[in-house]
Design an enzyme around this catalytic site. Structure first.
Site, PDB file in Angstrom:
ATOM      1  CD  GLU A  97      -5.290   5.873   2.384  1.00  0.00           C
ATOM      2  OE1 GLU A  97      -5.341   4.786   2.980  1.00  0.00           O
ATOM      3  OE2 GLU A  97      -4.211   6.433   2.098  1.00  0.00           O
ATOM      4  CG  HIS A 123       0.149   6.112  -0.271  1.00  0.00           C
ATOM      5  ND1 HIS A 123      -0.969   6.730  -0.769  1.00  0.00           N
ATOM      6  CD2 HIS A 123      -0.256   5.463   0.863  1.00  0.00           C
ATOM      7  CE1 HIS A 123      -2.004   6.481   0.015  1.00  0.00           C
ATOM      8  NE2 HIS A 123      -1.600   5.706   1.001  1.00  0.00           N
ATOM      9  CG  ASP A 131      -7.039   0.429  -0.104  1.00  0.00           C
ATOM     10  OD1 ASP A 131      -6.005   0.411   0.593  1.00  0.00           O
ATOM     11  OD2 ASP A 131      -8.147   0.789   0.322  1.00  0.00           O
ATOM     12  CG  HIS A 144      -1.834   1.130   1.362  1.00  0.00           C
ATOM     13  ND1 HIS A 144      -3.144   1.087   0.944  1.00  0.00           N
ATOM     14  CD2 HIS A 144      -1.644   2.382   1.868  1.00  0.00           C
ATOM     15  CE1 HIS A 144      -3.725   2.253   1.188  1.00  0.00           C
ATOM     16  NE2 HIS A 144      -2.832   3.055   1.752  1.00  0.00           N
ATOM     17  CD  GLU A 145       1.993   3.451   3.757  1.00  0.00           C
ATOM     18  OE1 GLU A 145       2.276   4.558   3.244  1.00  0.00           O
ATOM     19  OE2 GLU A 145       0.980   3.258   4.442  1.00  0.00           O
TER      20      GLU A 145
END
Length: 514
Positions: A220, A155, A224, A151-152
């Site tokens: 987000e 980002h 995801d 997930h990070e």
């Protein structure tokens, strides 16, 4: 457990401010005692890059990397970076397994742990990803931890932080200013200065938590979706995404006051959980065996918690009641806790039990070397570390341990020689510079000692300290012409870097708030 590398945990509010804001990217100005947050805001540049939809239009990959690197340096200086090579090596191996399975990653990544029991993970510009130790311990499977890293990573690849900085220019300035004042106040020695630090941090967090930290809902969901694809491509259990989200929600119920930090930055909703379950539905069942590294790292982190004797009791009880996920890791954690409690006699006994059942592993070689070292068998430790580092030349714990043992044996020239060899392989490694500095200082080679100490300070982000050390090195007469030239060249480079940072941060050098 590792002397010199496991730093004490700084005040939690300082850590929270540094990691949550993730904006301490400029040098801190020299404010007067009467400076206010408004004064600080005025000190910072009023024009930031317009990132917009195309986040790299005015913010190149190299600029993102420099920004992230500056933040990490500030975190190191504040003690918000866990300088434990075994934990960080594992996070990097896990993270790069996810990256290797991706097709959209075109930059370098660095993963590191933050010494904080709060549940949190965050991405910084330029490919830096931090994970709190509390989150690592909360994850019950490697796939759960991998789901957070995936997930990070997303980002970062989608430049979400860069876009957030562009969209929140004003609150970014306020965040930088408030954090600068908070750190300055925290460095004071009086009680009133400590109160001022807490007040400044609280005010900064209140101003930014909704506007600067939280990623948008769209970001987000995008992280995801892409994170799920990375997890799947890397061969992990995709059901772990929803499982860990539920675990986070469960953890929130037992926390008084506010939710865990990770939930503030990454709000888990029933909709997100449902979407994660829907993505996993239809995927064939995949039984994924956790690596031994995952279990050993969690056991090592658990051995750091609380008082040493309490950690020993915790592992004793877990082993007696068979309440563990991995028997080898539980035994390893017991040995680590015994070393921390300075019970070397029993540590040797428990290590013998561990080595009967454990496969060859660099973390077990390292802890065995430390048992020998702490028991007074320095020659045995040197032999064990030397053999292990030859077998695992890229395991930084062993790269540090071997010259440390040589120093303890008084073999200072050998330690310096080895450190220099490793610095040529890992030129940006700060702890190696510190080992070299100590080895040269023990030989009374002052120019080299101060030069390497300067590099360690520069790695920490302490440019002033680095410049001071190089100025001292330049005055020494025990180096040759080549060594003196290196010092002079590096001193000029750091002075330019320091001046550039001041101009970038304040518009003109030497700013002091009125």
């Amino acid at each position: 457990m590792r002397p010199g590398f496991h730093f004490p945990v700084p005040p939690r509010r300082i850590v929270a401010a540094l990691t949550a804001l993730a904006l301490a990217c400029a040098p801190i100005p020299s404010f007067s005692g009467s400076a206010t947050v408004t004064d600080a805001v005025q000190a910072y540049p009023q024009r930031l890059p317009d990132l917009g939809d195309v986040a790299q239009a005015d913010f190149s990959p190299s600029q993102e990397r420099k920004l992230g690197e500056a933040i990490v340096r500030q975190m190191r200086a504040a003690g918000a970076y866990m300088n434990d090579p075994e934990v960080n090596d594992y996070l990097n191996e896990l993270g790069h397994r996810l990256i290797a399975a991706s097709t959209d990653v075109r930059q370098d990544f660095e993963f590191f742990a933050v010494p904080d029991s709060q549940i949190n993970a965050f991405a910084l510009p330029g490919g830096y990803v931090g994970v709190n130790t509390g989150l690592i311990l909360l994850a019950q499977t490697e796939s759960e931890l991998a789901s957070v890293l995936a997930h990070e990573i997303s980002h970062v690849t989608q430049h979400h932080m860069a876009r957030a900085l562009s969209a929140q220019k004003d609150s970014m300035l306020m965040s930088l200013a408030g954090l600068a004042l908070a750190i300055l106040a925290a460095r004071g020695s009086s009680a009133s200065s400590g109160d001022a630090a807490q007040a400044a941090i609280a005010a900064t967090q209140a101003l930014t938590i909704q506007h600067q930290i939280n990623f948008t809902r769209e970001n987000e969901y995008e992280a995801d979706r892409l994170g799920f694809q990375r997890l799947d491509a890397a061969g992990f259990d995709v059901t772990a995404v929803a499982t860990f989200m539920k675990r986070l929600q469960s953890a929130m119920r037992f926390v008084e006051g506010s939710a865990p930090k990770y939930l503030q930055d990454h709000p888990v909703t029933y909709e997100r959980i449902a979407e994660a379950e829907a993505r996993a539905y239809g995927h064939p069942y995949r039984q994924v065996v956790d690596s031994l590294d995952f279990h050993l790292v969690r056991a090592l982190l658990r051995s750091y918690e609380g008082e040493p004797r309490d950690a020993v009791k915790w592992f004793d009880r877990a082993i007696a009641e068979r309440k563990y996920n991995n028997a080898i890791a539980a035994q390893y954690g017991l040995v680590a806790s015994l070393l921390r409690a300075s019970d070397t006699k029993r540590a040797k006994v428990e290590l013998a039990k561990l080595e009967k059942v454990a496969p060859e592993h660099p973390m077990i070689d390292a802890i065995a070397g430390h048992v020998l070292l702490d028991s007074g068998d320095v020659d045995g430790a040197i032999k064990r570390f030397g053999t292990a580092v030859a077998k695992y030349p890229n395991k930084m714990q062993l790269v540090y341990d071997y010259p440390e043992a040589l120093l303890k044996a008084g073999r200072n020239a050998d330690a310096a020689r080895f450190a220099e060899q490793q610095i040529s392989r890992f030129p940006n490694d700060g702890p190696l510079q510190l080992i070299a500095a100590r080895a040269y200082a023990a030989q009374n080679k002052q120019m080299l000692a101060h030069r390497h100490q300067a590099e360690y300070y520069a790695w920490q982000g302490n440019l002033k300290g680095a410049i001071d050390q190089l100025q001292i090195a330049a005055k020494q007469k025990d180096g040759d012409f080549y060594q003196a030239s290196v010092v002079d060249t590096r001193l000029k480079a750091l002075r330019r870097e320091s001046a550039d940072q001041e101009k970038s941060a304040f518009g003109k050098p030497g700013f002091a708030a009125r």
